[in-house]
Design a protein around this motif. Structure first.
Motif, PDB file in Angstrom:
ATOM      1  N   ASP A 140      30.331  47.316  57.813  1.00 28.81           N
ATOM      2  CA  ASP A 140      29.717  46.517  56.751  1.00 28.81           C
ATOM      3  C   ASP A 140      30.146  47.064  55.389  1.00 28.81           C
ATOM      4  O   ASP A 140      30.252  48.284  55.212  1.00 28.81           O
ATOM      5  N   PHE A 141      30.373  46.177  54.432  1.00 25.01           N
ATOM      6  CA  PHE A 141      30.758  46.675  53.111  1.00 25.01           C
ATOM      7  C   PHE A 141      30.266  45.762  52.000  1.00 25.01           C
ATOM      8  O   PHE A 141      29.980  44.577  52.202  1.00 25.01           O
ATOM      9  N   ASP A 142      30.171  46.349  50.793  1.00 23.57           N
ATOM     10  CA  ASP A 142      29.939  45.631  49.543  1.00 23.57           C
ATOM     11  C   ASP A 142      31.181  45.798  48.681  1.00 23.57           C
ATOM     12  O   ASP A 142      31.783  46.875  48.660  1.00 23.57           O
ATOM     13  N   GLU A 143      31.536  44.740  47.956  1.00 28.78           N
ATOM     14  CA  GLU A 143      32.729  44.795  47.109  1.00 28.78           C
ATOM     15  C   GLU A 143      32.433  44.172  45.754  1.00 28.78           C
ATOM     16  O   GLU A 143      31.797  43.112  45.665  1.00 28.78           O
ATOM     17  N   LYS A 144      32.899  44.832  44.692  1.00 25.05           N
ATOM     18  CA  LYS A 144      32.765  44.316  43.333  1.00 25.05           C
ATOM     19  C   LYS A 144      34.144  44.263  42.692  1.00 25.05           C
ATOM     20  O   LYS A 144      34.918  45.208  42.838  1.00 25.05           O
ATOM     21  N   GLU A 145      34.419  43.154  41.987  1.00 26.85           N
ATOM     22  CA  GLU A 145      35.753  42.958  41.435  1.00 26.85           C
ATOM     23  C   GLU A 145      35.680  42.247  40.087  1.00 26.85           C
ATOM     24  O   GLU A 145      34.854  41.353  39.876  1.00 26.85           O
ATOM     25  N   GLY A 146      36.556  42.662  39.169  1.00 29.49           N
ATOM     26  CA  GLY A 146      36.769  41.950  37.926  1.00 29.49           C
ATOM     27  C   GLY A 146      38.209  41.477  37.864  1.00 29.49           C
ATOM     28  O   GLY A 146      39.109  42.116  38.429  1.00 29.49           O
ATOM     29  N   PHE A 147      38.470  40.348  37.196  1.00 26.86           N
ATOM     30  CA  PHE A 147      39.837  39.821  37.163  1.00 26.86           C
ATOM     31  C   PHE A 147      40.086  39.065  35.861  1.00 26.86           C
ATOM     32  O   PHE A 147      39.147  38.604  35.184  1.00 26.86           O
ATOM     33  N   ALA A 148      41.354  38.944  35.531  1.00 25.96           N
ATOM     34  CA  ALA A 148      41.779  38.171  34.360  1.00 25.96           C
ATOM     35  C   ALA A 148      43.154  37.596  34.650  1.00 25.96           C
ATOM     36  O   ALA A 148      43.952  38.206  35.377  1.00 25.96           O
ATOM     37  N   ASP A 149      43.434  36.398  34.112  1.00 27.23           N
ATOM     38  CA  ASP A 149      44.746  35.802  34.346  1.00 27.23           C
ATOM     39  C   ASP A 149      45.172  34.960  33.158  1.00 27.23           C
ATOM     40  O   ASP A 149      44.362  34.591  32.290  1.00 27.23           O
ATOM     41  N   ILE A 150      46.448  34.675  33.132  1.00 29.56           N
ATOM     42  CA  ILE A 150      47.035  33.755  32.168  1.00 29.56           C
ATOM     43  C   ILE A 150      47.838  32.733  32.957  1.00 29.56           C
ATOM     44  O   ILE A 150      48.554  33.089  33.895  1.00 29.56           O
ATOM     45  N   GLY A 151      47.671  31.442  32.622  1.00 25.68           N
ATOM     46  CA  GLY A 151      48.323  30.397  33.393  1.00 25.68           C
ATOM     47  C   GLY A 151      49.021  29.372  32.525  1.00 25.68           C
ATOM     48  O   GLY A 151      48.760  29.250  31.322  1.00 25.68           O
ATOM     49  N   PHE A 152      49.929  28.645  33.165  1.00 27.55           N
ATOM     50  CA  PHE A 152      50.675  27.584  32.465  1.00 27.55           C
ATOM     51  C   PHE A 152      50.807  26.406  33.408  1.00 27.55           C
ATOM     52  O   PHE A 152      51.108  26.567  34.599  1.00 27.55           O
ATOM     53  N   GLN A 153      50.571  25.203  32.896  1.00 30.50           N
ATOM     54  CA  GLN A 153      50.701  23.984  33.684  1.00 30.50           C
ATOM     55  C   GLN A 153      51.674  23.031  33.006  1.00 30.50           C
ATOM     56  O   GLN A 153      51.608  22.799  31.798  1.00 30.50           O
ATOM     57  N   THR A 154      52.600  22.476  33.810  1.00 37.00           N
ATOM     58  CA  THR A 154      53.609  21.568  33.280  1.00 37.00           C
ATOM     59  C   THR A 154      53.092  20.128  33.299  1.00 37.00           C
ATOM     60  O   THR A 154      52.003  19.841  33.809  1.00 37.00           O
ATOM     61  N   ASN A 155      53.890  19.227  32.802  1.00 35.25           N
ATOM     62  CA  ASN A 155      53.498  17.818  32.759  1.00 35.25           C
ATOM     63  C   ASN A 155      53.390  17.195  34.145  1.00 35.25           C
ATOM     64  O   ASN A 155      52.683  16.211  34.332  1.00 35.25           O
ATOM     65  N   ASN A 156      54.115  17.737  35.121  1.00 36.68           N
ATOM     66  CA  ASN A 156      54.029  17.183  36.481  1.00 36.68           C
ATOM     67  C   ASN A 156      53.020  17.932  37.342  1.00 36.68           C
ATOM     68  O   ASN A 156      53.057  17.867  38.571  1.00 36.68           O
ATOM     69  N   LYS A 157      52.068  18.664  36.689  1.00 39.27           N
ATOM     70  CA  LYS A 157      50.950  19.350  37.344  1.00 39.27           C
ATOM     71  C   LYS A 157      51.365  20.592  38.119  1.00 39.27           C
ATOM     72  O   LYS A 157      50.597  21.112  38.931  1.00 39.27           O
ATOM     73  N   SER A 158      52.577  21.083  37.937  1.00 39.81           N
ATOM     74  CA  SER A 158      52.955  22.380  38.504  1.00 39.81           C
ATOM     75  C   SER A 158      52.264  23.485  37.704  1.00 39.81           C
ATOM     76  O   SER A 158      52.098  23.373  36.486  1.00 39.81           O
ATOM     77  N   THR A 159      51.861  24.563  38.395  1.00 38.33           N
ATOM     78  CA  THR A 159      51.121  25.634  37.722  1.00 38.33           C
ATOM     79  C   THR A 159      51.712  26.994  38.066  1.00 38.33           C
ATOM     80  O   THR A 159      52.303  27.182  39.137  1.00 38.33           O
ATOM     81  N   LEU A 160      51.520  27.935  37.137  1.00 32.82           N
ATOM     82  CA  LEU A 160      51.969  29.308  37.342  1.00 32.82           C
ATOM     83  C   LEU A 160      50.932  30.232  36.717  1.00 32.82           C
ATOM     84  O   LEU A 160      50.565  30.062  35.554  1.00 32.82           O
ATOM     85  N   PHE A 161      50.426  31.211  37.512  1.00 29.94           N
ATOM     86  CA  PHE A 161      49.406  32.132  37.041  1.00 29.94           C
ATOM     87  C   PHE A 161      49.841  33.572  37.296  1.00 29.94           C
ATOM     88  O   PHE A 161      50.357  33.902  38.377  1.00 29.94           O
ATOM     89  N   LEU A 162      49.617  34.429  36.311  1.00 25.94           N
ATOM     90  CA  LEU A 162      49.776  35.869  36.457  1.00 25.94           C
ATOM     91  C   LEU A 162      48.374  36.466  36.370  1.00 25.94           C
ATOM     92  O   LEU A 162      47.668  36.267  35.372  1.00 25.94           O
ATOM     93  N   ARG A 163      47.972  37.217  37.409  1.00 28.40           N
ATOM     94  CA  ARG A 163      46.574  37.653  37.527  1.00 28.40           C
ATOM     95  C   ARG A 163      46.497  39.145  37.829  1.00 28.40           C
ATOM     96  O   ARG A 163      47.305  39.680  38.602  1.00 28.40           O
ATOM     97  N   TYR A 164      45.488  39.793  37.245  1.00 25.00           N
ATOM     98  CA  TYR A 164      45.228  41.214  37.507  1.00 25.00           C
ATOM     99  C   TYR A 164      43.793  41.353  38.003  1.00 25.00           C
ATOM    100  O   TYR A 164      42.858  40.784  37.431  1.00 25.00           O
ATOM    101  N   LYS A 165      43.633  42.129  39.098  1.00 23.51           N
ATOM    102  CA  LYS A 165      42.312  42.363  39.682  1.00 23.51           C
ATOM    103  C   LYS A 165      42.069  43.861  39.804  1.00 23.51           C
ATOM    104  O   LYS A 165      42.993  44.634  40.066  1.00 23.51           O
ATOM    105  N   SER A 166      40.823  44.238  39.652  1.00 20.30           N
ATOM    106  CA  SER A 166      40.428  45.640  39.828  1.00 20.30           C
ATOM    107  C   SER A 166      39.023  45.667  40.401  1.00 20.30           C
ATOM    108  O   SER A 166      38.149  44.901  39.961  1.00 20.30           O
ATOM    109  N   GLY A 167      38.804  46.538  41.406  1.00 19.33           N
ATOM    110  CA  GLY A 167      37.486  46.563  42.007  1.00 19.33           C
ATOM    111  C   GLY A 167      37.268  47.775  42.887  1.00 19.33           C
ATOM    112  O   GLY A 167      38.093  48.694  42.949  1.00 19.33           O
TER     113      GLY A 167
END
Length: 384
Positions: free
Chosen positions: A171-198
């Motif tokens: 059994d475990f408990d987990e805590k996490e914080g995260f932040a990201d930056i994303g970009f979406q094109t006109n044809n709904k394609s997306t790209l995200f760069l994300r950092y997580k720490s926990g």
């Protein structure tokens, strides 16, 4: 006294049917009830080949609607498993979601989600009755536009519990914080760069069935990931998640990768192909059988050959490494999974028929884990 369930005819409904109904009818609220028959040629996942049949009963609902610019989602399903020859494995599981997705002005968004998932541990991982329940509560806040740059930050809290007392040390408990930056094109394609720490903290429950070498599984972690959803053409979509992580702990001290790549190709208006590759390196204690690395290749196809009839098939190949165990148990196993036929008939009037078939072979240097199993599920699905 043994319970007897017919294998020839089943009444069933599940969340898949509800999701199909929601997409078709666009109703904000749907319910389902079910009783599905299941058959397994090798319930124990061993060379013994002990067949089993039983009943899977389900009930659930789904609500998904917008109030102004706020979207509310609530869905829950309860499943009851009952077996003929192994009544000690009878169990109840549930899965659900409660979400609020809000928008404030043209650039500010907020998401709050609670997810519940519980499942029976497969007998290959642990031969005993054990239900794993995981709860995830997360909040995410964003700033940006749909067609350009966006920024998000948030936090997640997770809990995972085992019902079997002999597995309580996992059994475990987990805590996490995260932040990201994303970009979406006109044809709904997306790209995200994300950092997580926990951090993950295990229960440290004292158990005679868990090796004492695994007593301190706690760890801190950091993960950097790149996630993309790319429309290669009007009929082809590529999705990819590639990540690197670092864990700091007494036992869970490692660096590794996470990969999830998928390609969806709509061959025609009535035929689809999907291919995928996943790589996972679970922390010790995250899964019941303590696999250190899992690589899976998969391919599936669907074909709506008549207006109400659908046909599907799928194959998967997995290589599983067990490197963090005592020397006598270090090994590599190979699994072959085939779903030769999935046949569906949708009446268009709140019910549909479904037949699923499956075949699995696990190759292992440990004799008791070397097995072949076949499964058949069939039912009639009701949704309202």
């Amino acid at each position: 006294m043994k319970k007897k369930y017919p294998i020839k005819f089943f009444v069933a409904a599940n969340i898949v049917a509800v999701q199909v109904a929601y997409a078709a009818d666009e109703k904000p609220f749907n319910v389902n009830l079910s009783a599905q028959g299941i058959w397994d040629s090798n319930f124990s996942r061993s060379p013994l080949n002990d067949s089993e049949q039983g009943l899977l009963s389900s009930a659930g609902f789904r609500f998904d609607d917008k109030i102004g610019r706020q979207r509310l989602i609530a869905k829950w399903d309860i499943h009851r498993y009952e077996y003929n020859d192994h009544p000690d494995f009878d169990a109840t599981t549930d899965a659900g979601q409660l979400s609020w997705k809000g928008a404030f002005g043209s650039k500010v968004t907020a998401d709050i989600d609670f997810l519940r998932n519980s499942y029976q541990v497969d007998r290959l991982e642990f031969f005993g009755k054990d239900i794993v329940t995981r709860d995830d509560l997360s909040a995410r806040f964003g700033y940006g536009t749909e067609s350009r740059l966006s920024f998000h930050a948030g936090a997640r809290k997770s809990e995972q519990e085992h019902s079997n007392e002999g597995r309580r040390a996992l059994d475990f408990d987990e805590k996490e914080g995260f932040a990201d930056i994303g970009f979406q094109t006109n044809n709904k394609s997306t790209l995200f760069l994300r950092y997580k720490s926990g951090e993950r903290t295990y229960s440290h429950w004292v158990s005679d069935t868990l090796d004492t070498a695994f007593a301190d599984l706690d760890f801190d972690y950091r993960q950097l990931e790149l996630e993309a959803q790319w429309a290669l053409s009007s009929k082809t979509t590529l999705s990819a998640l590639v990540a690197r992580f670092e864990r700091d702990g007494a036992i869970n001290d490692a660096r590794g990768s996470v990969v999830n790549i998928g390609v969806d190709w709509r061959v025609t208006e009535k035929a689809w192909l999907k291919a995928g590759y996943t790589l996972a390196e679970p922390a010790l204690g995250e899964t019941s059988d303590s696999a250190s690395r899992i690589k899976t290749f998969s391919l599936s196809a669907q074909w709506q050959f008549l207006s109400k009839w659908g046909l599907g098939s799928a194959v998967a190949y997995s290589v599983v490494d067990y490197e963090h165990l005592p020397p006598e148990f270090v090994r590599q196993e190979t699994a072959y999974t085939v779903s030769p036929v999935t046949l569906t008939f949708d009446s268009g009037h709140h019910w549909r028929l479904r037949l699923d078939s499956g075949w699995r072979k696990n190759e292992s240097p440990i004799f008791v884990r070397d097995y072949i199993a076949r499964q058949i599920n069939a039912g009639i699905f009701f949704y309202y």
